[in-house]
Write an enzyme that holds these catalytic residues in place. Structure first.
Site, PDB file in Angstrom:
ATOM      1  N   SER A 138     116.033   6.874  11.999  1.00 45.77           N
ATOM      2  CA  SER A 138     114.961   5.888  11.913  1.00 45.77           C
ATOM      3  C   SER A 138     115.381   4.478  12.302  1.00 45.77           C
ATOM      4  CB  SER A 138     114.383   5.870  10.493  1.00 45.77           C
ATOM      5  OG  SER A 138     115.381   5.522   9.547  1.00 45.77           O
ATOM      6  N   HIS A 166     110.811  11.288  11.050  1.00 49.12           N
ATOM      7  CA  HIS A 166     110.504  10.492  12.242  1.00 49.12           C
ATOM      8  C   HIS A 166     110.457  11.373  13.483  1.00 49.12           C
ATOM      9  CE1 HIS A 166     110.596   6.518  10.341  1.00 49.12           C
ATOM     10  NE2 HIS A 166     111.511   7.052   9.540  1.00 49.12           N
ATOM     11  N   LYS A 197     103.815   9.700   7.361  1.00 50.02           N
ATOM     12  CA  LYS A 197     103.990   8.944   8.602  1.00 50.02           C
ATOM     13  C   LYS A 197     102.988   9.455   9.648  1.00 50.02           C
ATOM     14  CE  LYS A 197     108.700   7.377   7.760  1.00 50.02           C
ATOM     15  NZ  LYS A 197     108.765   7.684   6.320  1.00 50.02           N
TER      16      LYS A 197
END
Length: 351
Positions: A138, A166, A197
Site C-alpha cells: 500500500s 489493495h 476499499k
C-alpha cells in the site's frame, strides 16, 4: 471546480454507486441497524459464499475488518513447531497478527526471492512453513512476485498467504486480485482482504481458502468469536458490489488506462513514481517537509493528497501517495498532474 480527492481507497467508485446504496438501504430496512453479538442472518452467509465464489475458493469467513482477519489467522493456524516467513514491508496488521502467534518468525527482504529462498531453506526444520505477503503493497504501489513466491513454496513445501486489500476488485482481468493478475490462483492457499476499499468502501474484511481452515477459524479465531457481526447495511452494499464485478469486468479494466495516464504524465513531467501498474502512485520526494508543504499547496489548487514520512515510511523515503479511482475522468487526472507540476516547480522538486 471543487476539490478532487486523490487519496481515497474507493478504487472503483462503488461507494457512491446507486445500486450499492440501494442494496445497503434495503438490508438496513429488513435487518435493522446492527446485530446482537454474533447472530448471523442469511445475508452474511450469502456474502461469504459469494466471496468464496469470486476468489474461486472453497469457503470464506467475515470479520469486522481485514485488520481483524489478519489478527485472527496466524495464532490459529501456526504452533511453536511451525514457521512464518514475512516480507519486511508487509502491512502493520500482518505484522501484528504474526506477533500474536508462537511460530518461529523469519523476515525476508522486500520482494527479494534469494533471501526468501535462504530463509525457506533454514525453515525446513520446522513442521509447517507459511509465506506471508501483501499482494500489493500500500505504501509503494508494487506487486509481490507471486509466481516466484509460489515456485519457492512448492519447492520447499510451504503454504502461501496473501493480503489483497489493495488488489481485490481491480487487479487481474476480472478484478480478482494479484493472484489472478499473475496466474497463480490455484497456488495461493489463503487470501485475506477487505470490503472497505474497492468493494463499496464501507467496512469489513474476510479470509477465504480451504474449507477445513475456515471451519477452524469459526471455532478458534478470537476476533471472529468475540466481535459483533457486520452491520446488515455493510453486508448489503458489499454483496451488491461483488454482483457488479462478477456481472462485468468493465469497471475493473477501466482502472488500467487511468493508472497508466497518471503515471506516464507524471514521469514525463520529471517526477519519480514508485511501484508499477498499480493505482497507488507514490510521488517520491525524499524530504518529509517537502512532502508536507507540497500536499498543502496541492489542496489550495483543489487536489486533496496526503504526504507520508517517517515512521510510516523509512527515513529519506517521504512521498505523496496518490490513489487513482475509476471515477476520476481524464480531465481530473490531467488537472492533478498540472497541479503537481506547478507545485513541484514552486518548491524545487522539479527543475
Amino acid at each position: 471546480a471543487g476539490i478532487l480527492n486523490f487519496c481515497a481507497n474507493n478504487y472503483l467508485g462503488l461507494s457512491s454507486h446507486p445500486e450499492v446504496i440501494r442494496a445497503a438501504a434495503e438490508a438496513l430496512e429488513k435487518f435493522g441497524a446492527g446485530l446482537i453479538f454474533s447472530a448471523v442472518p442469511s445475508i452474511h452467509k450469502d456474502l461469504e459464499e459469494k466471496i468464496a465464489r469470486f476468489h474461486q475458493r472453497e469457503d470464506a469467513i467475515l470479520y469486522a475488518s481485514c485488520f481483524d482477519a489478519n489478527a485472527g489467522i496466524f495464532e490459529v493456524l501456526l504452533t511453536p513447531e511451525d514457521a512464518v516467513l514475512s516480507d519486511e514491508l508487509n502491512h502493520a496488521s500482518i505484522i501484528d497478527g504474526i506477533r500474536l502467534c508462537k511460530a518461529n518468525k523469519y523476515r525476508y527482504k522486500h520482494m527479494d526471492m534469494q533471501d526468501l529462498e535462504a530463509k525457506l531453506q533454514d525453515a525446513q526444520k520446522h513442521r509447517l512453513r507459511l509465506v506471508a505477503t501483501d499482494g500489493a503493497f500500500s505504501m509503494d504501489g508494487d506487486i509481490a512476485p507471486l509466481r516466484e513466491i509460489c515456485q519457492l513454496a512448492q519447492k520447499y513445501d510451504a503454504l502461501v498467504f496473501i493480503d489483497e486489500c489493495h488488489a481485490t476488485g481491480f487487479l487481474g482481468p476480472n478484478g480478482r486480485g494479484s493472484d489472478e493478475l499473475l496466474g497463480v490462483m490455484d497456488k495461493v492457499t489463503i487470501i485475506n482482504s477487505t470490503l472497505g476499499k474497492a468493494l463499496g468502501g464501507a467496512a469489513g474484511g474476510y479470509t477465504t481458502g480451504p474449507k477445513p481452515l475456515i471451519d477452524l477459524l469459526r471455532q478458534r479465531s478470537r476476533p471472529y468469536l468475540f466481535s459483533n457481526s457486520l452491520p446488515p447495511a455493510v453486508v448489503g452494499c458489499a454483496s451488491k458490489a461483488l454482483d457488479l464485478l462478477m456481472e462485468s469486468n468493465a469497471i475493473a479494466q477501466s482502472m488500467a488506462a487511468k493508472t497508466q495516464r497518471f503515471r506516464s504524465k507524471m514521469t514525463a513531467a520529471g517526477f519519480t513514481i514508485s511501484g508499477k501498474d498499480h493505482p497507488i502512485c507514490p510521488v517520491m520526494l525524499g524530504d518529509a517537509r517537502l512532502a508536507a508543504v507540497m500536499a498543502e499547496d496541492m489542496l489550495k489548487r483543489g487536489i486533496y493528497v496526503i504526504g507520508f514520512s517517517y515512521p510510516v515510511v523509512p527515513k529519506g523515503k517521504a512521498r505523496i501517495r496518490v490513489q487513482i479511482s475509476a471515477v476520476h475522468s481524464d480531465e481530473d487526472i490531467d488537472r492533478c498532474v498540472e497541479a503537481f507540476t506547478e507545485v513541484g516547480r514552486k518548491h524545487g522538486a522539479l527543475p
